[in-house]
Scaffold this motif. Structure first.
Motif, PDB file in Angstrom:
ATOM      1  N   GLY A 136       6.103  -4.268  10.934  1.00 41.59           N
ATOM      2  CA  GLY A 136       5.902  -5.006   9.698  1.00 41.59           C
ATOM      3  C   GLY A 136       4.592  -5.760   9.677  1.00 41.59           C
ATOM      4  N   LEU A 137       4.246  -6.386  10.791  1.00 35.26           N
ATOM      5  CA  LEU A 137       2.980  -7.120  10.872  1.00 35.26           C
ATOM      6  C   LEU A 137       1.784  -6.184  10.712  1.00 35.26           C
ATOM      7  CD1 LEU A 137       3.837  -9.554  13.807  1.00 35.26           C
ATOM      8  CD2 LEU A 137       3.512 -10.180  11.408  1.00 35.26           C
ATOM      9  N   LEU A 138       1.868  -5.005  11.318  1.00 32.88           N
ATOM     10  CA  LEU A 138       0.771  -4.053  11.201  1.00 32.88           C
ATOM     11  C   LEU A 138       0.689  -3.466   9.793  1.00 32.88           C
ATOM     12  CD1 LEU A 138       1.107  -2.247  14.645  1.00 32.88           C
ATOM     13  CD2 LEU A 138      -0.791  -3.703  13.897  1.00 32.88           C
TER      14      LEU A 138
ATOM     15  N   GLY B 202      13.170 -10.448   6.360  1.00 32.71           N
ATOM     16  CA  GLY B 202      12.421  -9.403   7.029  1.00 32.71           C
ATOM     17  C   GLY B 202      10.929  -9.662   6.971  1.00 32.71           C
ATOM     18  N   VAL B 203      10.202  -9.038   7.885  1.00 30.25           N
ATOM     19  CA  VAL B 203       8.759  -9.251   7.955  1.00 30.25           C
ATOM     20  C   VAL B 203       8.083  -8.890   6.635  1.00 30.25           C
ATOM     21  CG1 VAL B 203       6.653  -8.642   9.213  1.00 30.25           C
ATOM     22  CG2 VAL B 203       8.829  -8.755  10.418  1.00 30.25           C
ATOM     23  N   LEU B 204       8.574  -7.829   5.990  1.00 30.42           N
ATOM     24  CA  LEU B 204       8.030  -7.371   4.715  1.00 30.42           C
ATOM     25  C   LEU B 204       9.096  -7.471   3.632  1.00 30.42           C
ATOM     26  CD1 LEU B 204       6.182  -4.144   5.950  1.00 30.42           C
ATOM     27  CD2 LEU B 204       5.156  -6.364   5.454  1.00 30.42           C
ATOM     28  N   ALA B 205       9.773  -8.603   3.564  1.00 35.09           N
ATOM     29  CA  ALA B 205      10.891  -8.758   2.634  1.00 35.09           C
ATOM     30  C   ALA B 205      10.523  -8.310   1.227  1.00 35.09           C
ATOM     31  CB  ALA B 205      11.351 -10.214   2.615  1.00 35.09           C
ATOM     32  N   GLY B 206      11.343  -7.402   0.685  1.00 34.07           N
ATOM     33  CA  GLY B 206      11.135  -6.921  -0.669  1.00 34.07           C
ATOM     34  C   GLY B 206      10.064  -5.863  -0.809  1.00 34.07           C
ATOM     35  N   ALA B 207       9.542  -5.354   0.303  1.00 38.49           N
ATOM     36  CA  ALA B 207       8.464  -4.364   0.239  1.00 38.49           C
ATOM     37  C   ALA B 207       9.037  -2.953   0.034  1.00 38.49           C
ATOM     38  CB  ALA B 207       7.628  -4.423   1.516  1.00 38.49           C
ATOM     39  N   GLU B 208       8.175  -1.965   0.139  1.00 35.46           N
ATOM     40  CA  GLU B 208       8.548  -0.565  -0.082  1.00 35.46           C
ATOM     41  C   GLU B 208       8.798   0.119   1.261  1.00 35.46           C
ATOM     42  OE1 GLU B 208       6.993   3.039  -3.034  1.00 35.46           O
ATOM     43  OE2 GLU B 208       5.607   1.476  -2.353  1.00 35.46           O
ATOM     44  N   LEU B 209      10.010   0.633   1.440  1.00 37.37           N
ATOM     45  CA  LEU B 209      10.406   1.265   2.700  1.00 37.37           C
ATOM     46  C   LEU B 209      10.669   2.744   2.480  1.00 37.37           C
ATOM     47  CD1 LEU B 209      11.352   1.041   5.702  1.00 37.37           C
ATOM     48  CD2 LEU B 209      13.657   0.629   4.797  1.00 37.37           C
ATOM     49  N   PHE B 210      10.082   3.568   3.331  1.00 36.07           N
ATOM     50  CA  PHE B 210      10.328   5.008   3.336  1.00 36.07           C
ATOM     51  C   PHE B 210      11.184   5.305   4.563  1.00 36.07           C
ATOM     52  CE2 PHE B 210       6.687   4.317   0.750  1.00 36.07           C
ATOM     53  CZ  PHE B 210       6.661   5.345  -0.188  1.00 36.07           C
ATOM     54  N   ALA B 211      12.486   5.515   4.338  1.00 34.75           N
ATOM     55  CA  ALA B 211      13.456   5.620   5.434  1.00 34.75           C
ATOM     56  C   ALA B 211      13.931   7.054   5.608  1.00 34.75           C
ATOM     57  CB  ALA B 211      14.647   4.700   5.158  1.00 34.75           C
ATOM     58  N   ALA B 212      13.636   7.626   6.770  1.00 31.41           N
ATOM     59  CA  ALA B 212      14.046   8.986   7.087  1.00 31.41           C
ATOM     60  C   ALA B 212      15.245   8.962   8.024  1.00 31.41           C
ATOM     61  CB  ALA B 212      12.893   9.754   7.728  1.00 31.41           C
TER      62      ALA B 212
ATOM     63  N   SER C  95     -10.319   4.160  12.021  1.00 31.74           N
ATOM     64  CA  SER C  95     -11.018   2.911  12.325  1.00 31.74           C
ATOM     65  C   SER C  95     -10.196   1.700  11.909  1.00 31.74           C
ATOM     66  CB  SER C  95     -12.379   2.875  11.627  1.00 31.74           C
ATOM     67  OG  SER C  95     -13.232   3.882  12.130  1.00 31.74           O
ATOM     68  N   ALA C  96      -9.556   1.781  10.736  1.00 36.56           N
ATOM     69  CA  ALA C  96      -8.759   0.660  10.250  1.00 36.56           C
ATOM     70  C   ALA C  96      -7.519   0.448  11.111  1.00 36.56           C
ATOM     71  CB  ALA C  96      -8.353   0.899   8.795  1.00 36.56           C
ATOM     72  N   SER C  97      -6.916   1.522  11.614  1.00 34.61           N
ATOM     73  CA  SER C  97      -5.737   1.362  12.465  1.00 34.61           C
ATOM     74  C   SER C  97      -6.116   0.722  13.793  1.00 34.61           C
ATOM     75  CB  SER C  97      -5.044   2.713  12.692  1.00 34.61           C
ATOM     76  OG  SER C  97      -5.862   3.590  13.438  1.00 34.61           O
ATOM     77  N   ASP C  98      -7.281   1.091  14.327  1.00 35.60           N
ATOM     78  CA  ASP C  98      -7.763   0.450  15.551  1.00 35.60           C
ATOM     79  C   ASP C  98      -8.010  -1.041  15.325  1.00 35.60           C
ATOM     80  OD1 ASP C  98      -7.678   2.846  16.896  1.00 35.60           O
ATOM     81  OD2 ASP C  98      -9.807   3.293  16.617  1.00 35.60           O
ATOM     82  N   ALA C  99      -8.613  -1.360  14.177  1.00 39.23           N
ATOM     83  CA  ALA C  99      -8.902  -2.754  13.866  1.00 39.23           C
ATOM     84  C   ALA C  99      -7.624  -3.556  13.663  1.00 39.23           C
ATOM     85  CB  ALA C  99      -9.783  -2.837  12.614  1.00 39.23           C
ATOM     86  N   ALA C 100      -6.595  -2.930  13.094  1.00 40.73           N
ATOM     87  CA  ALA C 100      -5.323  -3.616  12.873  1.00 40.73           C
ATOM     88  C   ALA C 100      -4.672  -4.002  14.197  1.00 40.73           C
ATOM     89  CB  ALA C 100      -4.376  -2.724  12.061  1.00 40.73           C
ATOM     90  N   VAL C 101      -4.686  -3.085  15.152  1.00 38.48           N
ATOM     91  CA  VAL C 101      -4.102  -3.381  16.461  1.00 38.48           C
ATOM     92  C   VAL C 101      -4.921  -4.453  17.173  1.00 38.48           C
ATOM     93  CG1 VAL C 101      -3.529  -2.420  18.732  1.00 38.48           C
ATOM     94  CG2 VAL C 101      -3.066  -1.102  16.674  1.00 38.48           C
ATOM     95  N   GLU C 102      -6.236  -4.363  17.059  1.00 30.56           N
ATOM     96  CA  GLU C 102      -7.108  -5.369  17.673  1.00 30.56           C
ATOM     97  C   GLU C 102      -6.823  -6.754  17.093  1.00 30.56           C
ATOM     98  OE1 GLU C 102     -10.447  -6.991  19.863  1.00 30.56           O
ATOM     99  OE2 GLU C 102      -9.216  -5.197  20.065  1.00 30.56           O
ATOM    100  N   ALA C 103      -6.646  -6.810  15.771  1.00 32.01           N
ATOM    101  CA  ALA C 103      -6.387  -8.095  15.128  1.00 32.01           C
ATOM    102  C   ALA C 103      -5.056  -8.679  15.581  1.00 32.01           C
ATOM    103  CB  ALA C 103      -6.404  -7.917  13.605  1.00 32.01           C
ATOM    104  N   LEU C 104      -4.042  -7.828  15.696  1.00 38.67           N
ATOM    105  CA  LEU C 104      -2.741  -8.321  16.136  1.00 38.67           C
ATOM    106  C   LEU C 104      -2.800  -8.795  17.581  1.00 38.67           C
ATOM    107  CD1 LEU C 104       0.121  -8.741  15.090  1.00 38.67           C
ATOM    108  CD2 LEU C 104       0.722  -6.483  15.976  1.00 38.67           C
TER     109      LEU C 104
END
Length: 433
Positions: free
Chosen positions: A371-373, A228-238, A383-392
Motif C-alpha cells: 500500500g505504501l509503495l 487500510g493503507v489505501l482505504a477506499g482505493a481501487e483494488l484489482f483482486a485475482a 526508474s520510478a519503481s526503483d525510486a519508490a523503493v529507495e524512498a521507502l
C-alpha cells in the motif's frame, strides 16, 4: 545500510515520493490484548518445530486430494502429473512428445512475451521425466506445476467494529490502484464500502476466503478501528484458488499476473509462499524489468528455514512482520530476501461474512508495504519503481543491527498502524550504509 544494486537513486523522485509516505486517516488499528496475541502466536512450541508446520499443511493437502495433488522430490506440493514449459521451442516440444507428454493447456501472456504450456503424460508422470526433458532441451525452461500456499493465522473476534460512514466528500490523497493475488475476497463485507474492487478468476464466481479478505482489508478496507493503507482505493483482486485443491498453482498465478499486467497495475501484493520454480521466476523477471513492483511475504517457516518464493526472487520486495513492540515474529523467515518489516501481529482485519479477526503472520505485513509503495508508483516504470523503493527505505525505522540486516531489512515502515506508535524518520534523511 547497503542498497541493492537494482535500486536507482533518483533524488528528485525520491524527495517527492518521500513526502507521500504516510498512512491516510487518523484511526490506527487497535492493539489487541497480549493474551490473545500469545494465543494466536503459538504455531509451534519451539523454533525447531516451525518448519514442521508447513510440512504438515502440505501432507494434509496431499492426503485429502491424492488424485490431484502430489509432492515433488523435495516435498513441495505440485499438481499431480503436470509439467510446465515456459515459451518452449519446437525442439523442446518435440522432446516432450518423445517422452510421452502432450499439451493439455496453454496460455500466452502477450504483455510479458511469455507462452506457458502445461504438459501431461499419457499415463502417470515418471520421476525422471522432468530431468530428461531438461537434458533434451537445455535452453528451455521446464519445471513442475508447483502449488503456492498462504501463511498466517487468524482468530475470530466476538466484538466487531461498525463500518465507517461513507466519505461522500472524498479524500485529499490521490487515487491509488493496487493489485492482489490471493484467495477470494468477500467484496460484500462492510469494510469495503468505500473501495472499488475489480475481481478476477473462478469464472466470475464469488468464492470469498478468510485469507484473501483479511489481506484486502489491510490494503483498501475502512471501518471504525480498521483503516487500510489505501482505504477506499481501487483494488484489482485475482483469486487463484477458487476452492480447488490445486488452487495456487503456477499456471493460475501466471494467468493472474497476465490480467494485472493488462490492467497496468504497478504494485502487486502476493502473500503466498512456495519453492523456487523456473516458470514463475521467468514471469517475475519479465514483470520486474517492465517496472512492476511485486511485494511478497517472506513466510512463516522460522528463521532457519530455506528461502521461500516469490519473495526471494531478485527485485521482489520481501516483507517480514513485527509485533506491536517492534519485535520480529518468531516464525518469520530471515535472510537477504527481507527488504522491509511492517506490522504483522496484534492487528485487526476483515473476515468472511461481515466478521473480523485478529491476524498474525508475514502475509499481513506485506499489504502494508504494498500500500505504501502504491501511494508512490501509479504506473509501471523501471526508474520510478526503483525510486519508490529507495524512498521507502529512506523512511524506514532502523531496527536490529545498524544498517540493513537479514532480520528487518532496511527497517520498519507503517509503524503508526499501532496505537501509541509513531513513525520516525532518520534525522539525516539518508539510508545508513
Amino acid at each position: 545500510m547497503r542498497v541493492w544494486m537494482w535500486i536507482i537513486v533518483a533524488a528528485a523522485c525520491a524527495n517527492s515520493a518521500h513526502a507521500q509516505l504516510h498512512l491516510p486517516g487518523g484511526a490506527p488499528l487497535p492493539v489487541l490484548p497480549q493474551k490473545l496475541t500469545q494465543t494466536i502466536g503459538q504455531t509451534a512450541a519451539s523454533l525447531e518445530q516451525l518448519s514442521d508446520v508447513r510440512r504438515l499443511q502440505i501432507a494434509s493437502l496431499i492426503r485429502a486430494n491424492p488424485r490431484s495433488v502430489a509432492a515433488d522430490p523435495h516435498g513441495n506440493p505440485i499438481v499431480r502429473d503436470e509439467l510446465l514449459a515456459s515459451s518452449p521451442s519446437a525442439k523442446g516440444l518435440e522432446a516432450a512428445r518423445a517422452l510421452g507428454l502432450e499439451i493439455v493447456r496453454e496460455q500466452t501472456i502477450e504483455d510479458l512475451d511469455i507462452h506457458l504450456v502445461v504438459l501431461k503424460p499419457r499415463t502417470n508422470l515418471r520421476t525422471k521425466t522432468l530431468s530428461r526433458l531438461r537434458e533434451a532441451d537445455p535452453a528451455g525452461t521446464y519445471d513442475f506445476n508447483h502449488i503456492y500456499l498462504g501463511g498466517g493465522l487468524g482468530r475470530a473476534l466476538a466484538d466487531a467494529p461498525p463500518p465507517s460512514e461513507k466519505n461522500a466528500g472524498g479524500t485529499d490523497r490521490p487515487a491509488s490502484r493496487v493489485g492482489l493475488i490471493d484467495a477470494g475476497v468477500d467484496i460484500a463485507h462492510p469494510v469495503f464500502h468505500d473501495a472499488v474492487i475489480h475481481s478476477w478468476g473462478c469464472g466470475n464466481r464469488t468464492l470469498p476466503s478468510t485469507h484473501g479478505t483479511a489481506v484486502a482489508s489491510l490494503l483498501v478496507g475502512q471501518a471504525a478501528g480498521l483503516h487500510g493503507v489505501l482505504a477506499g482505493a481501487e483494488l484489482f483482486a485475482a483469486n487463484v484458488y477458487c476452492d480447488a485443491p490445486t488452487g495456487g498453482a503456477v499456471d493460475a498465478l501466471a494467468a493472474a499476473f497476465s490480467w494485472l499486467a493488462q490492467q497496468r497495475v504497478a504494485v502487486i501484493n502476493v502473500s503466498l509462499v512456495g519453492p523456487d520454480n523456473a516458470a514463475l521466476a521467468q514471469i517475475v523477471r519479465a514483470l520486474a524489468v517492465r517496472g512492476y513492483l511485486l511485494v511478497a511475504a517472506v513466510g512463516n517457516d522460522g528463521p532457519a528455514a530455506p528461502p521461500l518464493y516469490p519473495a526471494s526472487y531478485p527485485r521482489v520486495v520481501g516483507v517480514t512482520a513485527v509485533d506491536s513492540h517492534r519485535r520480529v515474529l518468531i516464525e518469520a523467515a530471515r535472510g537477504k530476501q527481507v527488504m522491509f518489516a511492517a506490522p504483522g501481529a496484534d492487528m485487526l482485519a476483515a473476515d468472511n461474512g461481515g466478521k473480523y479477526s485478529a491476524v498474525r503472520g508475514t502475509s499481513f505485513a506485506a499489504p502494508i508495504v504494498a500500500g505504501l509503495l502504491a501511494q508512490i508508483l501509479s504506473a509501471p516504470d523501471l526508474s520510478a519503481s526503483d525510486a519508490a523503493v529507495e524512498a521507502l527505505a529512506l523512511h524506514a525505522i532502523d531496527l536490529g543491527p545498524a544498517g540493513r540486516d537479514l532480520t528487518y531489512g532496511f527497517g520498519l515502515v507503517g509503524a503508526e498502524r499501532f496505537s501509541g506508535s509513531k513513525e520516525e524518520t532518520p534525522t539525516d534523511g539518508r539510508i545508513n550504509r
